[in-house]
Write a protein that holds these residues in place. Sequence first.
Motif, PDB file in Angstrom:
ATOM      1  N   LEU A  22       0.824  -1.214   0.000  1.00  0.00           N
ATOM      2  CA  LEU A  22       0.000   0.000   0.000  1.00  0.00           C
ATOM      3  C   LEU A  22       0.855   1.260   0.000  1.00  0.00           C
ATOM      4  CD1 LEU A  22      -2.875  -0.965   2.476  1.00  0.00           C
ATOM      5  CD2 LEU A  22      -3.052  -0.645   0.008  1.00  0.00           C
ATOM      6  N   HIS A  23       1.980   1.241   0.722  1.00  0.00           N
ATOM      7  CA  HIS A  23       2.825   2.442   0.784  1.00  0.00           C
ATOM      8  C   HIS A  23       3.515   2.717  -0.550  1.00  0.00           C
ATOM      9  CE1 HIS A  23       5.655  -0.810   1.319  1.00  0.00           C
ATOM     10  NE2 HIS A  23       6.679   0.020   1.242  1.00  0.00           N
ATOM     11  N   LEU A  24       3.496   1.738  -1.443  1.00  0.00           N
ATOM     12  CA  LEU A  24       4.069   1.909  -2.777  1.00  0.00           C
ATOM     13  C   LEU A  24       2.992   2.180  -3.831  1.00  0.00           C
ATOM     14  CD1 LEU A  24       6.617  -1.059  -2.656  1.00  0.00           C
ATOM     15  CD2 LEU A  24       7.095   1.364  -2.272  1.00  0.00           C
ATOM     16  N   GLY A  25       1.758   2.304  -3.378  1.00  0.00           N
ATOM     17  CA  GLY A  25       0.663   2.561  -4.310  1.00  0.00           C
ATOM     18  C   GLY A  25       0.079   1.304  -4.921  1.00  0.00           C
ATOM     19  N   VAL A  26       0.363   0.131  -4.340  1.00  0.00           N
ATOM     20  CA  VAL A  26      -0.151  -1.136  -4.862  1.00  0.00           C
ATOM     21  C   VAL A  26      -1.295  -1.609  -3.971  1.00  0.00           C
ATOM     22  CG1 VAL A  26       0.394  -3.531  -5.440  1.00  0.00           C
ATOM     23  CG2 VAL A  26       2.115  -1.741  -5.784  1.00  0.00           C
ATOM     24  N   GLY A  27      -2.490  -1.707  -4.531  1.00  0.00           N
ATOM     25  CA  GLY A  27      -3.663  -2.115  -3.759  1.00  0.00           C
ATOM     26  C   GLY A  27      -3.632  -3.584  -3.386  1.00  0.00           C
ATOM     27  N   THR A  28      -4.591  -3.982  -2.548  1.00  0.00           N
ATOM     28  CA  THR A  28      -4.570  -5.337  -2.003  1.00  0.00           C
ATOM     29  C   THR A  28      -5.151  -6.379  -2.949  1.00  0.00           C
ATOM     30  OG1 THR A  28      -6.700  -4.980  -0.920  1.00  0.00           O
ATOM     31  CG2 THR A  28      -4.732  -4.496   0.358  1.00  0.00           C
TER      32      THR A  28
END
Length: 328
Positions: A22-28
Amino acid sequence: MIKVLSAGALATVQDLGRTGGLHLGVGTSGAMDPLALAAGNILLRNEENAAAVEIPVFPFKVRFERTTVFAVTGADCAARIGETPVLPCWAHRAEAGQLLSLSHPQQTTWRATRAYLCIDDGIDVPAVLGSRSTQLRGSFGGHEGRPLRDGDELPTGRSSGRAVPGFGLMPPGLLLPLEADGVPAVRVLPAAEYDCFTNSSQDALWSTAWKITAQSDRYGYRLAGRELNPLRPLELRSHGIVPGVIQVPHGGQPIIQMRDAQPSGGYPKIGTVIEADLWRLGQAPIGSNIRFIRCSWDEALSASADIRRWLANARRLVELHCGEGGGR
């Protein structure tokens, strides 16, 4: 391998999700009903994170290219092998060449809209950033980063021989019901901007039913109900959000962030659906109503403990039936 003969729409390969990005902009991403996916994998004695096919639109049909054991969990969709009915949440044997067809979900006491096709040893697509889940927004993971189409062939893992057909579990939706005044409900923690809303808006959040509109999908559920108004106009910088967060845009109609939501947003947050109830939300039909039940942090932790207990009991039942050395 299984071959998709009729994909419906928006069927995707999913596991329990892509964590840590998430902190890299990648959703779950991941299954909208992770409990149904875990239940299917427990039945087949797979790893609980093994990838399966999530099916939100019906009919859906596949052909098994080799003999295997499978389970259909989540929605009760009148599954059939050929003309033979298939019990939901049950381990079944399929012979090479047999067809599995899923129809529209049945109207039962447990209203669910998504089915999961779990296969012995899982769907063997490449892991991307630690997960086999399809991320539709970024077009990666799963099968070519997209929904399944007619004619797609999905590789399956090498069978461990541990899956045993002829056994099932009671669906969690029947064992763990939750309602408010006869309406399906989810538990919610007040969020950061909760106190920035008027008293009448706070009361409306808990006391009224909210309709899941047709503008809802894996990204977010847009709700319709009484208008939620802040005490004064709120302008926030974009900040991190997670699935379950209930945001209120300027129109006053809330949006619940779901599994494919972006990892940041700027709308004020009035509440957050607890993690232990996200599976309930993931199975709520479009057009149906839901209620929010206010809960405390301790109650949220207790709800998570209930889920872990259900999973542990399911594992124990399967092992008692199959035995530690069980096979076909």
